[in-house]
Design a protein around this motif. Structure first.
Motif, PDB file in Angstrom:
ATOM      1  N   GLY A 249       7.435   6.243  -1.960  1.00 35.26           N
ATOM      2  CA  GLY A 249       8.739   6.152  -2.581  1.00 35.26           C
ATOM      3  C   GLY A 249       9.251   7.536  -2.902  1.00 35.26           C
ATOM      4  O   GLY A 249       8.740   8.543  -2.406  1.00 35.26           O
ATOM      5  N   GLU A 250      10.263   7.610  -3.753  1.00 32.62           N
ATOM      6  CA  GLU A 250      10.816   8.901  -4.115  1.00 32.62           C
ATOM      7  C   GLU A 250       9.991   9.618  -5.173  1.00 32.62           C
ATOM      8  O   GLU A 250      10.088  10.834  -5.318  1.00 32.62           O
ATOM      9  N   SER A 251       9.196   8.886  -5.917  1.00 27.06           N
ATOM     10  CA  SER A 251       8.425   9.498  -6.993  1.00 27.06           C
ATOM     11  C   SER A 251       6.922   9.324  -6.838  1.00 27.06           C
ATOM     12  O   SER A 251       6.154  10.147  -7.348  1.00 27.06           O
ATOM     13  N   PHE A 252       6.505   8.262  -6.157  1.00 21.97           N
ATOM     14  CA  PHE A 252       5.079   7.966  -6.097  1.00 21.97           C
ATOM     15  C   PHE A 252       4.621   7.681  -4.669  1.00 21.97           C
ATOM     16  O   PHE A 252       5.378   7.181  -3.840  1.00 21.97           O
ATOM     17  N   LEU A 253       3.363   8.021  -4.418  1.00 21.80           N
ATOM     18  CA  LEU A 253       2.685   7.688  -3.174  1.00 21.80           C
ATOM     19  C   LEU A 253       1.499   6.809  -3.520  1.00 21.80           C
ATOM     20  O   LEU A 253       0.664   7.169  -4.351  1.00 21.80           O
ATOM     21  N   ILE A 254       1.420   5.638  -2.904  1.00 22.44           N
ATOM     22  CA  ILE A 254       0.312   4.720  -3.150  1.00 22.44           C
ATOM     23  C   ILE A 254      -0.590   4.697  -1.930  1.00 22.44           C
ATOM     24  O   ILE A 254      -0.138   4.484  -0.803  1.00 22.44           O
ATOM     25  N   LEU A 255      -1.880   4.941  -2.149  1.00 11.30           N
ATOM     26  CA  LEU A 255      -2.866   4.971  -1.083  1.00 11.30           C
ATOM     27  C   LEU A 255      -3.789   3.774  -1.209  1.00 11.30           C
ATOM     28  O   LEU A 255      -4.228   3.428  -2.306  1.00 11.30           O
ATOM     29  N   ALA A 256      -4.078   3.142  -0.080  1.00 15.81           N
ATOM     30  CA  ALA A 256      -5.002   2.008  -0.046  1.00 15.81           C
ATOM     31  C   ALA A 256      -6.295   2.439   0.635  1.00 15.81           C
ATOM     32  O   ALA A 256      -6.282   2.899   1.774  1.00 15.81           O
ATOM     33  N   PHE A 257      -7.396   2.313  -0.071  1.00 18.62           N
ATOM     34  CA  PHE A 257      -8.724   2.571   0.463  1.00 18.62           C
ATOM     35  C   PHE A 257      -9.443   1.237   0.638  1.00 18.62           C
ATOM     36  O   PHE A 257      -8.923   0.182   0.277  1.00 18.62           O
TER      37      PHE A 257
ATOM     38  N   ASP B  27      -4.477 -10.408  -4.114  1.00 18.07           N
ATOM     39  CA  ASP B  27      -3.938 -11.375  -5.080  1.00 18.07           C
ATOM     40  C   ASP B  27      -2.612 -10.931  -5.681  1.00 18.07           C
ATOM     41  O   ASP B  27      -2.207 -11.393  -6.735  1.00 18.07           O
ATOM     42  N   GLY B  28      -1.916 -10.047  -5.008  1.00 18.96           N
ATOM     43  CA  GLY B  28      -0.629  -9.590  -5.519  1.00 18.96           C
ATOM     44  C   GLY B  28       0.006  -8.616  -4.550  1.00 18.96           C
ATOM     45  O   GLY B  28      -0.364  -8.578  -3.378  1.00 18.96           O
ATOM     46  N   TYR B  29       0.971  -7.838  -5.030  1.00 15.20           N
ATOM     47  CA  TYR B  29       1.585  -6.867  -4.151  1.00 15.20           C
ATOM     48  C   TYR B  29       1.877  -5.574  -4.896  1.00 15.20           C
ATOM     49  O   TYR B  29       1.902  -5.522  -6.112  1.00 15.20           O
ATOM     50  N   ILE B  30       2.080  -4.527  -4.125  1.00 18.28           N
ATOM     51  CA  ILE B  30       2.285  -3.192  -4.652  1.00 18.28           C
ATOM     52  C   ILE B  30       3.732  -2.777  -4.452  1.00 18.28           C
ATOM     53  O   ILE B  30       4.297  -2.923  -3.368  1.00 18.28           O
ATOM     54  N   ALA B  31       4.334  -2.250  -5.507  1.00 16.86           N
ATOM     55  CA  ALA B  31       5.660  -1.670  -5.431  1.00 16.86           C
ATOM     56  C   ALA B  31       5.529  -0.149  -5.520  1.00 16.86           C
ATOM     57  O   ALA B  31       4.482   0.378  -5.869  1.00 16.86           O
ATOM     58  N   THR B  32       6.598   0.569  -5.178  1.00 18.09           N
ATOM     59  CA  THR B  32       6.540   2.022  -5.212  1.00 18.09           C
ATOM     60  C   THR B  32       7.024   2.596  -6.532  1.00 18.09           C
ATOM     61  O   THR B  32       7.097   3.813  -6.688  1.00 18.09           O
ATOM     62  N   ASN B  33       7.360   1.745  -7.477  1.00 11.09           N
ATOM     63  CA  ASN B  33       7.722   2.181  -8.825  1.00 11.09           C
ATOM     64  C   ASN B  33       6.835   1.463  -9.836  1.00 11.09           C
ATOM     65  O   ASN B  33       6.350   0.367  -9.580  1.00 11.09           O
ATOM     66  N   PRO B  34       6.608   2.076 -11.011  1.00  6.46           N
ATOM     67  CA  PRO B  34       5.787   1.400 -12.029  1.00  6.46           C
ATOM     68  C   PRO B  34       6.352   0.028 -12.338  1.00  6.46           C
ATOM     69  O   PRO B  34       7.570  -0.146 -12.295  1.00  6.46           O
TER      70      PRO B  34
ATOM     71  N   PHE C  15       3.733  -0.936 -10.470  1.00 12.92           N
ATOM     72  CA  PHE C  15       2.985  -0.889  -9.220  1.00 12.92           C
ATOM     73  C   PHE C  15       2.395  -2.232  -8.780  1.00 12.92           C
ATOM     74  O   PHE C  15       2.607  -2.644  -7.660  1.00 12.92           O
ATOM     75  N   TYR C  16       1.655  -2.895  -9.654  1.00  9.25           N
ATOM     76  CA  TYR C  16       0.961  -4.113  -9.240  1.00  9.25           C
ATOM     77  C   TYR C  16       1.642  -5.340  -9.828  1.00  9.25           C
ATOM     78  O   TYR C  16       1.959  -5.396 -11.015  1.00  9.25           O
ATOM     79  N   HIS C  17       1.882  -6.337  -8.991  1.00 10.00           N
ATOM     80  CA  HIS C  17       2.472  -7.605  -9.414  1.00 10.00           C
ATOM     81  C   HIS C  17       1.629  -8.743  -8.855  1.00 10.00           C
ATOM     82  O   HIS C  17       1.405  -8.812  -7.645  1.00 10.00           O
ATOM     83  N   PRO C  18       1.162  -9.654  -9.710  1.00 11.35           N
ATOM     84  CA  PRO C  18       0.374 -10.788  -9.205  1.00 11.35           C
ATOM     85  C   PRO C  18       1.256 -11.818  -8.516  1.00 11.35           C
ATOM     86  O   PRO C  18       2.434 -11.979  -8.847  1.00 11.35           O
ATOM     87  N   LEU C  19       0.684 -12.518  -7.552  1.00 10.19           N
ATOM     88  CA  LEU C  19       1.369 -13.590  -6.850  1.00 10.19           C
ATOM     89  C   LEU C  19       0.622 -14.896  -7.075  1.00 10.19           C
ATOM     90  O   LEU C  19      -0.597 -14.904  -7.266  1.00 10.19           O
ATOM     91  N   SER C  20       1.353 -15.992  -7.021  1.00  7.70           N
ATOM     92  CA  SER C  20       0.718 -17.292  -7.142  1.00  7.70           C
ATOM     93  C   SER C  20      -0.225 -17.515  -5.963  1.00  7.70           C
ATOM     94  O   SER C  20       0.148 -17.284  -4.812  1.00  7.70           O
ATOM     95  N   PRO C  21      -1.454 -17.947  -6.210  1.00  7.00           N
ATOM     96  CA  PRO C  21      -2.430 -18.107  -5.125  1.00  7.00           C
ATOM     97  C   PRO C  21      -1.991 -19.088  -4.041  1.00  7.00           C
ATOM     98  O   PRO C  21      -2.414 -18.975  -2.896  1.00  7.00           O
ATOM     99  N   HIS C  22      -1.132 -20.054  -4.389  1.00  2.72           N
ATOM    100  CA  HIS C  22      -0.762 -21.065  -3.403  1.00  2.72           C
ATOM    101  C   HIS C  22       0.122 -20.491  -2.300  1.00  2.72           C
ATOM    102  O   HIS C  22       0.274 -21.104  -1.231  1.00  2.72           O
ATOM    103  N   LEU C  23       0.703 -19.308  -2.515  1.00  2.00           N
ATOM    104  CA  LEU C  23       1.579 -18.731  -1.505  1.00  2.00           C
ATOM    105  C   LEU C  23       0.796 -18.250  -0.279  1.00  2.00           C
ATOM    106  O   LEU C  23       1.292 -18.301   0.838  1.00  2.00           O
ATOM    107  N   LYS C  24      -0.419 -17.753  -0.482  1.00  2.00           N
ATOM    108  CA  LYS C  24      -1.257 -17.262   0.616  1.00  2.00           C
ATOM    109  C   LYS C  24      -0.446 -16.357   1.538  1.00  2.00           C
ATOM    110  O   LYS C  24      -0.278 -16.610   2.734  1.00  2.00           O
ATOM    111  N   ALA C  25       0.042 -15.284   0.950  1.00  2.00           N
ATOM    112  CA  ALA C  25       0.933 -14.371   1.658  1.00  2.00           C
ATOM    113  C   ALA C  25       0.201 -13.577   2.720  1.00  2.00           C
ATOM    114  O   ALA C  25      -0.960 -13.204   2.565  1.00  2.00           O
TER     115      ALA C  25
END
Length: 376
Positions: free
Chosen positions: A95-103, A143-150, A152-162
């Motif tokens: 994003g414009e302020s943050f970089l999120i890295l996935a290991f 079990d959720g998703y990452i945004a580029t602004n604080p 950062f982490y948002h949980p998702l309902s398990p039934h969605l199986k995204a």
């Protein structure tokens, strides 16, 4: 794969000319013709790049060699700079302020505006395989998703199986394991696809697509696209700059004005009432609409910038449309509401296999035509 970029380059996120100093990075503001990304990593050129992630002012290039690493270009960076802390990363979101890295075992968020030696936020994760056994990629985790602004982490309902999630300026679109599409967030430009302009606080299925299996989703600033498993492209949301590929009054007026000025040297122009009545224009498309790019091939992948869209066909062609003021369409025009092929790649006997968009630019992964069969 080789990666090419075009569009907004004020911060050197596409390339920095040798004659441009660090204090003059913004001198080359736009790049119309596709330009190969010239990043280097341990002597290996950008042909080792496995993916590109982009924001408005920055680009991150992912490298698969050496266990995974990432190079940054653009604001506060200019030419590609290896981020040492990224070694071993599998994916990234910028994003414009943050970089999120996935290991493999964690997520890290780095503040791009501070030269800190430690991440500003981290989280241990276990990414579970889905469908074809491939791990979930950012912005999704198990079990959720990452945004580029604080935050950062948002949980998702398990039934969605995204299986895939795309984040627009103020809305989100999710693709489930069953091929159903869900949207939520701001709906003022019809970008949710529910037929109205209301917002949704929780994921709501797009009923107009119910029963059709979707394979890919993407969002722009205020528009949304998805691709069915049969290669059909559906679009909805804001069409002010023709980003849906549907007739736009603003685009036609701009084109008429430019044509008139070129023909008669006029300083201003205005469409007549009769001209405006000849065609039905769409400023907001609140329901998904089927967009035919070509009659002879399917759409394999697509992505969106703030107000433009790009799609790759099964024949290896790249089509773009929408706002093109900075060259992000790959051809000379200020805007287009009709998908047009980027001719550069076919002239160079290259086949496009992937595309990703920044807010005002476009990046395409290509292979030579003789090597294309391995990617089809």
């Amino acid at each position: 794969m080789r990666w090419f970029g075009f569009g907004f380059n004020a911060f050197g996120q596409l390339h920095v000319c040798e004659s441009v100093t660090n204090s003059e990075v913004g001198k080359v503001v736009k790049v119309i013709n596709p330009t190969e990304l010239k990043c280097h990593l341990n002597g290996s050129c950008c042909r080792q790049t496995s993916g590109v992630r982009a924001s408005w002012s920055r680009r991150a290039s992912l490298h698969s060699n050496g266990g995974g690493s990432l190079c940054l270009a653009g604001f506060n960076g200019g030419n590609d700079t290896l981020l040492v802390e990224s070694r071993g990363c599998k994916d990234a979101a910028i994003g414009e302020s943050f970089l999120i890295l996935a290991f493999a075992d964690r997520l890290e968020s780095w503040d791009l505006n501070n030269n800190q030696k430690t991440p500003s936020w981290s989280m241990d994760v276990k990414t579970s395989p889905v469908g074809d056994g491939m791990p979930l990629k950012l912005p999704l985790i198990s079990d959720g998703y990452i945004a580029t602004n604080p935050p950062f982490y948002h949980p998702l309902s398990p039934h969605l199986k995204a299986t895939r999630l795309a984040l627009g300026a103020e809305h989100s679109i999710l693709l489930s394991a069953t091929g159903a599409v869900y949207t939520w967030g701001l709906g003022s430009h019809g970008q949710l696809g529910h037929g109205g302009l209301s917002s949704e606080e929780e994921p709501r299925v797009v009923e107009a697509l119910w029963g059709m299996t979707m394979a890919c989703v993407a969002t722009g600033g205020w528009h949304t696209v998805c691709i069915s498993d049969g290669g059909d492209l559906y679009v909805w949301g804001w069409n002010e700059s023709g980003q849906l590929g549907l007739p736009s009054q603003a685009v036609r007026r701009t084109q008429q004005c430019q044509n008139s000025q070129q023909a008669a040297g006029m300083s201003s122009c205005k469409a007549t009432p009769d001209e405006e009545k000849e065609e039905v224009f769409i400023s907001i498309q609140a329901f998904p609409a089927l967009l035919d790019i070509t009659a002879s091939c399917e759409v394999k992948s697509a992505d969106c910038g703030s107000r433009h869209t790009a799609a790759v066909t099964s024949t290896g062609d790249l089509y773009t449309w929408g706002w093109g003021e900075y060259g992000q369409l790959g051809y000379e025009t200020s805007c287009s509401d009709e998908p047009q092929r980027v001719e550069y790649f076919s002239k160079q006997k290259m086949r496009v296999v992937d595309v990703t968009c920044g807010a005002w630019n476009t990046f395409a992964a290509v292979v030579k035509e003789e090597a294309a069969d391995s990617y089809s």
